[in-house]
Design a protein around this motif. Structure first.
Motif, mmCIF file in Angstrom:
data_model
loop_
_atom_site.group_PDB
_atom_site.id
_atom_site.type_symbol
_atom_site.label_atom_id
_atom_site.label_comp_id
_atom_site.label_asym_id
_atom_site.label_seq_id
_atom_site.Cartn_x
_atom_site.Cartn_y
_atom_site.Cartn_z
ATOM 1 N N LYS A 197 45.611 37.016 86.340
ATOM 2 C CA LYS A 197 46.458 36.747 87.499
ATOM 3 C C LYS A 197 46.450 37.858 88.542
ATOM 4 N N LYS A 198 46.150 39.091 88.153
ATOM 5 C CA LYS A 198 46.235 40.227 89.076
ATOM 6 C C LYS A 198 44.906 40.982 89.138
ATOM 7 N N PHE A 257 43.386 44.390 84.252
ATOM 8 C CA PHE A 257 44.076 45.418 83.471
ATOM 9 C C PHE A 257 45.451 44.976 83.019
ATOM 10 N N GLU A 258 46.181 44.311 83.883
ATOM 11 C CA GLU A 258 47.504 43.814 83.493
ATOM 12 C C GLU A 258 47.375 42.768 82.389
ATOM 13 N N GLY A 259 46.345 41.938 82.467
ATOM 14 C CA GLY A 259 46.096 40.938 81.433
ATOM 15 C C GLY A 259 45.744 41.580 80.102
ATOM 16 N N GLN A 260 44.969 42.668 80.155
ATOM 17 C CA GLN A 260 44.633 43.386 78.929
ATOM 18 C C GLN A 260 45.886 43.969 78.285
ATOM 19 N N LYS A 261 46.766 44.497 79.112
ATOM 20 C CA LYS A 261 48.021 45.058 78.600
ATOM 21 C C LYS A 261 48.867 43.960 77.959
ATOM 22 N N ARG A 262 48.949 42.812 78.631
ATOM 23 C CA ARG A 262 49.730 41.691 78.128
ATOM 24 C C ARG A 262 49.122 41.148 76.824
ATOM 25 N N ALA A 263 47.793 41.066 76.765
ATOM 26 C CA ALA A 263 47.124 40.571 75.558
ATOM 27 C C ALA A 263 47.339 41.525 74.388
ATOM 28 N N GLY A 309 48.480 34.894 60.992
ATOM 29 C CA GLY A 309 48.936 35.569 62.201
ATOM 30 C C GLY A 309 47.783 36.217 62.941
ATOM 31 N N PHE A 310 46.851 36.810 62.206
ATOM 32 C CA PHE A 310 45.682 37.415 62.824
ATOM 33 C C PHE A 310 44.835 36.362 63.531
ATOM 34 N N ALA A 311 44.624 35.217 62.876
ATOM 35 C CA ALA A 311 43.839 34.141 63.491
ATOM 36 C C ALA A 311 44.525 33.609 64.749
ATOM 37 N N LEU A 312 45.839 33.437 64.682
ATOM 38 C CA LEU A 312 46.583 32.967 65.853
ATOM 39 C C LEU A 312 46.508 33.973 66.997
ATOM 40 N N SER A 313 46.680 35.248 66.676
ATOM 41 C CA SER A 313 46.629 36.262 67.729
ATOM 42 C C SER A 313 45.234 36.370 68.334
ATOM 43 N N CYS A 314 44.208 36.211 67.535
ATOM 44 C CA CYS A 314 42.840 36.220 68.077
ATOM 45 C C CYS A 314 42.617 35.024 68.999
ATOM 46 N N LEU A 315 43.110 33.882 68.614
ATOM 47 C CA LEU A 315 42.966 32.683 69.441
ATOM 48 C C LEU A 315 43.698 32.837 70.768
ATOM 49 N N LEU A 316 44.843 33.510 70.756
ATOM 50 C CA LEU A 316 45.646 33.658 71.969
ATOM 51 C C LEU A 316 45.215 34.817 72.859
ATOM 52 N N THR A 317 44.603 35.853 72.295
ATOM 53 C CA THR A 317 44.347 37.051 73.089
ATOM 54 C C THR A 317 42.881 37.355 73.367
ATOM 55 N N LEU A 318 41.951 36.883 72.565
ATOM 56 C CA LEU A 318 40.552 37.230 72.797
ATOM 57 C C LEU A 318 39.898 36.472 73.954
ATOM 58 N N PRO A 319 40.071 35.163 74.075
ATOM 59 C CA PRO A 319 39.467 34.500 75.240
ATOM 60 C C PRO A 319 40.180 34.927 76.530
ATOM 61 N N PRO A 320 39.452 34.995 77.636
ATOM 62 C CA PRO A 320 40.093 35.389 78.903
ATOM 63 C C PRO A 320 40.829 34.214 79.538
#
Length: 107
Positions: free
Chosen positions: A79-80, A21-27, A62-73
């Motif tokens: 971490k929590k 959940f914390e990772g989802q919030k951060r993503a 920006g959308f492609a970069l954000s998808c690359l950074l946030t979609l994969p786990p």
């Protein structure tokens, strides 16, 4: 479906596919920051160039970069993990459902 899953190699099955959940919030926060930042920069650059297409290209990047950074786990999003409670074993002698127990009590 089980047949298809049996065809997948074990090396691929062992890849973690969860995010806490914390990772989802951060993503989500990272995604929003990147989109707003690229949207703002794209708007300014498109205004300077007088080309709306430039704004869209920057926003899509920006959308492609954000998808690359946030979609994969990624590990930074795992971490929590939650500590779940142990499974409560019910006694084998009492196999009635809660609704059946209530009806027995009413009688």
């Amino acid at each position: 479906m089980d047949f298809i899953i049996s065809l997948i190699p074990e090396s691929i099955k062992s890849i973690p596919v969860h995010m806490d959940f914390e990772g989802q919030k951060r993503a989500e926060k990272t995604f929003q920051i990147i989109i707003v930042l690229f949207g703002f920069v794209g708007f300014i650059w498109g205004y300077i160039c007088q080309q709306f297409s430039q704004t869209m290209y920057i926003l899509i990047a920006g959308f492609a970069l954000s998808c690359l950074l946030t979609l994969p786990p990624w590990p930074m999003y795992r971490k929590k993990p939650l500590q779940w409670q142990k499974h409560k074993v019910e006694s084998e002698t009492d196999t009635t459902t809660p609704s059946q127990q209530k009806s027995k009590k009413k009688k």
